[in-house]
Design an enzyme around this catalytic site. Structure first.
Site, PDB file in Angstrom:
ATOM      1  CB  SER A  40      39.557  78.621  29.032  1.00 51.42           C
ATOM      2  OG  SER A  40      39.229  78.553  30.404  1.00 51.42           O
ATOM      3  CE  LYS A  41      40.729  86.089  26.929  1.00 49.88           C
ATOM      4  NZ  LYS A  41      40.379  87.447  26.551  1.00 49.88           N
ATOM      5  NE  ARG A  42      35.116  80.193  31.432  1.00 51.62           N
ATOM      6  CZ  ARG A  42      35.008  80.823  30.269  1.00 51.62           C
ATOM      7  NH1 ARG A  42      34.853  82.127  30.249  1.00 51.62           N
ATOM      8  NH2 ARG A  42      35.082  80.191  29.119  1.00 51.62           N
TER       9      ARG A  42
END
Ligand code: GLU
Length: 506
Positions: free
Chosen positions: A263-265
């Site tokens: 994920s982007k995180r």
């Protein structure tokens, strides 16, 4: 086959994730392999999620990777405009076309009413779906009379246009990677296609634009597979079934441990970038690292991404973009998720760095030296790069591995001092200095030969002299071959540093 036309259709809701770059890459490889066209379309119908700067970021990222477009928001083309907000006016007629032919309807339920329904279902441990089972009890042009509907529209009531999912139909999506994917239509809901503020939703705009832009293949991430049955139904409802593009849904990119989607995180939390370029969040000013700024070469990132979900079926691992174009096929894209592998990413980068000429590497090193205000002699750089390139994984390593050439050590590694600096070392080094002084010409070979001779005469091992010399020159016991370092640094500098070492190291 008619002309191959593919599109990369990101939504500018933030920085482009490397999974998105991979989608763009596979589209590009496929298009170029078949002599087709690659299109960049910006899908910004969800204005609530719009993020300033994201579109420019997407364009810059793809340019950095060497993914080129034939048509698109940044270069125009025969099917312009390529930004959906600029195409806004053309979607309404298509929504109305579906109302006319009975495959869509007006719905007037307010957000509050729908929310209340959702809560009611939740209390029963069920999920509310606006669809075949519920629409008959809701406020829409199916349950209202023609006149009532007309009145609401004329009064300017807010409405949405929803697609009318057929009941009990098996919808088949033919996917190049996954084969036939069959879904029972009663599992689908009546998605909103159009809103009374004049904006289409993703589904309507996406299908209309793919049709109008004559897209032949839709190659996108697996997260869009659940939408594909609706898209197939939309093509049929418009009467465009024979113009429907072929679908290929790419496998997910997974976290290194395989536990879930990357994920982007994840990026900076797991110690590697998930974005091609550094991104500064315009609202929070939070910075996320990028491959470019971390010192990866675009060729390496492209090669790595190509292998996350595809393989050529041969032993070959290193590919230029042109070679990827030659070898790529959707048939060799796997169905299962691809695990991100940091070690492999490093390996690719090292390989591509190693393939650069010393002059090319010097350009990178020169920039870092300038940026760090380090004084240097440009003519030394190619030889330095040759000497250190085995030790370089990411571009900043070029500087960390070579810094001692430009900046003499001020301090010396204590542990190394304990190991290599004996009581007799200062005397030995003072005695070896005249040998160095008299080494002419001063090359790696002559330097080594003379030191060896000195050690043989003294009946001591080479390490007794070479190790303390390295400590005086580098400040520690690491670094490339000392004799080659000597040649590059030159006689004067060698002598200067050895003298300083003798003075300072106790
Ligand atoms: N706008 C969608 C996205 O972000 C495009 C999906 C598709 O390719 O159909 O990613």
């Amino acid at each position: 086959m008619s002309e191959i036309r593919v599109r990369f259709a990101p939504s500018p809701t933030g920085p482009l994730h490397i999974g998105g770059v991979r989608t763009a890459l596979y589209n590009y490889l496929f298009a170029k392999k078949h002599g087709g066209k690659m299109i960049l379309r910006i899908e910004d119908t969800d204005q609530g999620r719009f993020v300033a700067g994201a579109e420019d970021y997407i364009i810059e990222s793809l340019e950095w990777c060497g993914i080129k477009f034939d048509e698109g928001v940044h270069i125009g083309g025969a099917f312009a405009p390529y930004r959906q907000s600029d195409r806004k006016a053309m979607y309404q007629q298509y929504a109305l076309q579906l109302i006319e032919n009975g495959t869509a309807y007006y719905a007037f339920d307010t957000p509050e009413e729908l929310d209340a329904l959702r809560k009611k279902y939740e209390a029963k441990k069920e999920t509310f779906q606006y669809g075949p089972k519920t629409r008959k009890g809701l406020k829409n042009s199916i349950t209202l009379s023609k006149e009532e509907t007309q009145q609401l529209l004329e009064n300017g009531n807010h409405y949405v246009i929803r697609f009318k999912i057929p009941e009990n139909e098996t919808v088949t999506v033919n996917d190049i990677i996954r084969g036939e994917v069959k879904v029972d239509s009663s599992l689908l809901d009546d998605k909103v296609l159009y809103k009374s503020d004049g904006m289409p939703t993703y589904h309507l705009a996406n299908i209309v634009d793919d049709y109008l832009m004559k897209i032949s293949h839709v190659i996108r991430g697996e997260e869009w597979l659940p939408s594909a049955p609706l898209h197939v139904l939309l093509y049929k409802s418009f009467g465009w079934a024979d113009k429907m593009p072929q679908f290929a849904h790419l496998p997910l990119l997974l976290k290194p441990d395989g536990n879930g989607k990357l994920s982007k995180r994840d990026g900076d939390r797991l110690g590697f970038p998930v974005f091609p370029l550094q991104w500064k969040d315009p609202k929070t000013n939070e910075i996320s690292s990028g491959y470019r700024e971390s010192g990866y070469l675009p060729e390496a990132v492209v090669n790595m991404l190509a292998f996350l979900g595809w393989n050529p079926g041969t032993e070959q691992e290193l590919f230029t973009m042109d070679e990827l174009i030659q070898s790529f096929s959707l048939e060799r894209v796997s169905k299962s998720g691809a695990k991100f592998d940091l070690e492999k990413a490093h390996w690719f980068n090292h390989q591509f760095l190693h393939r650069k000429t010393n002059e090319e590497l010097s350009v990178y090193l020169e920039k870092m030296l300038v940026d760090n205000h380090i004084v240097f002699n440009k003519s030394m750089l190619p030889a330095i790069c040759e000497l250190i390139k085995d030790r370089v994984t990411l571009l900043p390593d070029l500087l960390s591995q070579s810094k001692f050439f430009f900046v003499a050590p001020e301090t010396y590694d204590e542990k190394v001092i304990q190991k290599v600096w004996k009581t007799e070392t200062p005397t030995l080094l003072s005695e070896v200095l005249p040998f160095i002084e008299n080494t002419n010409p001063f090359t790696a070979e002559t330097f080594e030969k003379n030191i060896r001779e000195f050690c043989t005469n003294k009946n001591i091992g080479m390490g007794m002299v070479m190790n303390p010399i390295r400590l005086a020159i580098v400040g520690t016991n690491a670094g490339p071959s000392m004799t080659h370092v000597a040649e590059i640094l030159g006689k004067e500098e060698m002598i200067k540093r050895i003298k300083k070492g003798v003075e300072k190291i106790k």
